[in-house]
Enzyme design. Structure first.
Site, mmCIF file in Angstrom:
data_model
loop_
_atom_site.group_PDB
_atom_site.id
_atom_site.type_symbol
_atom_site.label_atom_id
_atom_site.label_comp_id
_atom_site.label_asym_id
_atom_site.label_seq_id
_atom_site.Cartn_x
_atom_site.Cartn_y
_atom_site.Cartn_z
ATOM 1 N N ARG A 1 0.817 -1.220 0.000
ATOM 2 C CA ARG A 1 0.000 0.000 0.000
ATOM 3 C C ARG A 1 0.848 1.266 0.000
ATOM 4 O O ARG A 1 0.431 2.305 -0.522
ATOM 5 C CB ARG A 1 -0.945 -0.016 1.209
ATOM 6 C CG ARG A 1 -2.060 1.044 1.156
ATOM 7 C CD ARG A 1 -3.089 0.781 2.238
ATOM 8 N NE ARG A 1 -4.201 1.727 2.203
ATOM 9 C CZ ARG A 1 -4.462 2.625 3.153
ATOM 10 N NH1 ARG A 1 -3.668 2.710 4.224
ATOM 11 N NH2 ARG A 1 -5.493 3.439 3.047
ATOM 12 N N ILE B 1 -7.271 7.564 -0.843
ATOM 13 C CA ILE B 1 -7.137 6.113 -0.954
ATOM 14 C C ILE B 1 -7.996 5.529 0.157
ATOM 15 O O ILE B 1 -7.893 5.941 1.315
ATOM 16 C CB ILE B 1 -5.658 5.682 -0.834
ATOM 17 C CG1 ILE B 1 -5.494 4.163 -0.978
ATOM 18 C CG2 ILE B 1 -5.024 6.164 0.452
ATOM 19 C CD1 ILE B 1 -4.037 3.708 -1.045
ATOM 20 N N SER B 2 -8.893 4.610 -0.185
ATOM 21 C CA SER B 2 -9.840 4.079 0.792
ATOM 22 C C SER B 2 -9.131 3.295 1.883
ATOM 23 O O SER B 2 -8.046 2.743 1.676
ATOM 24 C CB SER B 2 -10.862 3.170 0.106
ATOM 25 O OG SER B 2 -11.684 3.901 -0.770
ATOM 26 N N GLN B 3 -9.779 3.222 3.051
ATOM 27 C CA GLN B 3 -9.215 2.429 4.131
ATOM 28 C C GLN B 3 -9.212 0.954 3.713
ATOM 29 O O GLN B 3 -10.107 0.490 2.993
ATOM 30 C CB GLN B 3 -9.997 2.635 5.423
ATOM 31 C CG GLN B 3 -11.431 2.151 5.386
ATOM 32 C CD GLN B 3 -12.188 2.512 6.647
ATOM 33 O OE1 GLN B 3 -13.015 3.411 6.638
ATOM 34 N NE2 GLN B 3 -11.917 1.798 7.726
ATOM 35 N N PRO B 4 -8.213 0.191 4.131
ATOM 36 C CA PRO B 4 -8.110 -1.209 3.707
ATOM 37 C C PRO B 4 -9.354 -2.042 4.006
ATOM 38 O O PRO B 4 -9.709 -2.929 3.220
ATOM 39 C CB PRO B 4 -6.888 -1.715 4.479
ATOM 40 C CG PRO B 4 -6.030 -0.493 4.637
ATOM 41 C CD PRO B 4 -7.008 0.630 4.865
#
Length: 208
Positions: A32, A58-61
């Site tokens: 990431r 960037i979206s949270q995992p």
């Protein structure tokens, strides 16, 4: 897994309800930090959404894993992603299926994502600079569609690009957003609310 931070993240995701082992493996394999600025790299394996410029994130995992899991992907699934963004979600998808089609309205983000994917030797992705509301009609129909920005309502054009039996997952709403799963059953679309979420808005049109 040789990255202890990635291993901890995958354990966190599993504890929080992500069950698909292939999705967890893909999350573990995608670095990431490669999709973040130098200033943000120390937060790469935290479960947070992070800025990537141009007012995007960037979206949270967890959300990446959840949305991917909901698609129930097979190796031969034909996937459309609306909102390439950093390319992180794209990379996760690319490890799970033979080919990913991804549309990004901001040209600079599209090019940065292409560069990152190439650096990671991920070549089974086609990206396009364009209006995500319109999908990618001449590459469809798709078995799975994932939208990584929140629409006020479900874009009807995207529904028409979904195969019979296909699944679409997207955030819907303005101030209060819900993650929605839609499954096409011939000419009917069955929707299900999954959980509350918070995404940047899906904006019509494209930017140079």
């Amino acid at each position: 897994m040789s990255n202890p931070q990635a291993e901890r993240l995958v354990h966190f995701l599993a504890v929080n309800g992500i069950r698909d082992s292939e999705v967890l493996s893909a999350i573990a394999r995608v670095p990431r930090e490669c999709f973040l600025s130098q200033a943000m790299m120390h937060q790469a394996y935290d479960n947070n959404a992070l800025p990537i410029g141009q007012g995007q994130t960037i979206s949270q995992p967890y959300i990446v894993a959840k949305m991917t899991e909901l698609l129930r992907l097979k190796r031969d699934s034909k996937v459309l992603e609306i909102g390439t963004g950093s390319g992180y979600q794209t990379a996760v998808l690319a490890l799970l299926v033979e080919h990913v089609y991804s549309v990004e309205r901001i040209k600079s983000l599209q090019w940065d994502a292409k560069r990152r994917l190439k650096q990671l030797d991920i070549y089974n992705v086609s990206t396009k600079h364009g209006d995500g509301w319109l999908g990618w009609e001449n590459k469809g129909p798709f078995d799975a569609i994932i939208v990584t920005a929140a629409a006020e309502s479900v874009p009807p054009v995207l529904l028409q690009q979904l195969n019979d039996g296909g699944r679409m997952v997207l955030p819907v709403g303005t101030d209060e957003q819900q993650l929605i799963l839609i499954e096409r059953q011939k000419d009917q679309f069955v929707s299900q609310v999954i959980e509350a979420v918070n995404f940047v808005p899906l904006i019509a049109g494209d930017l140079a």
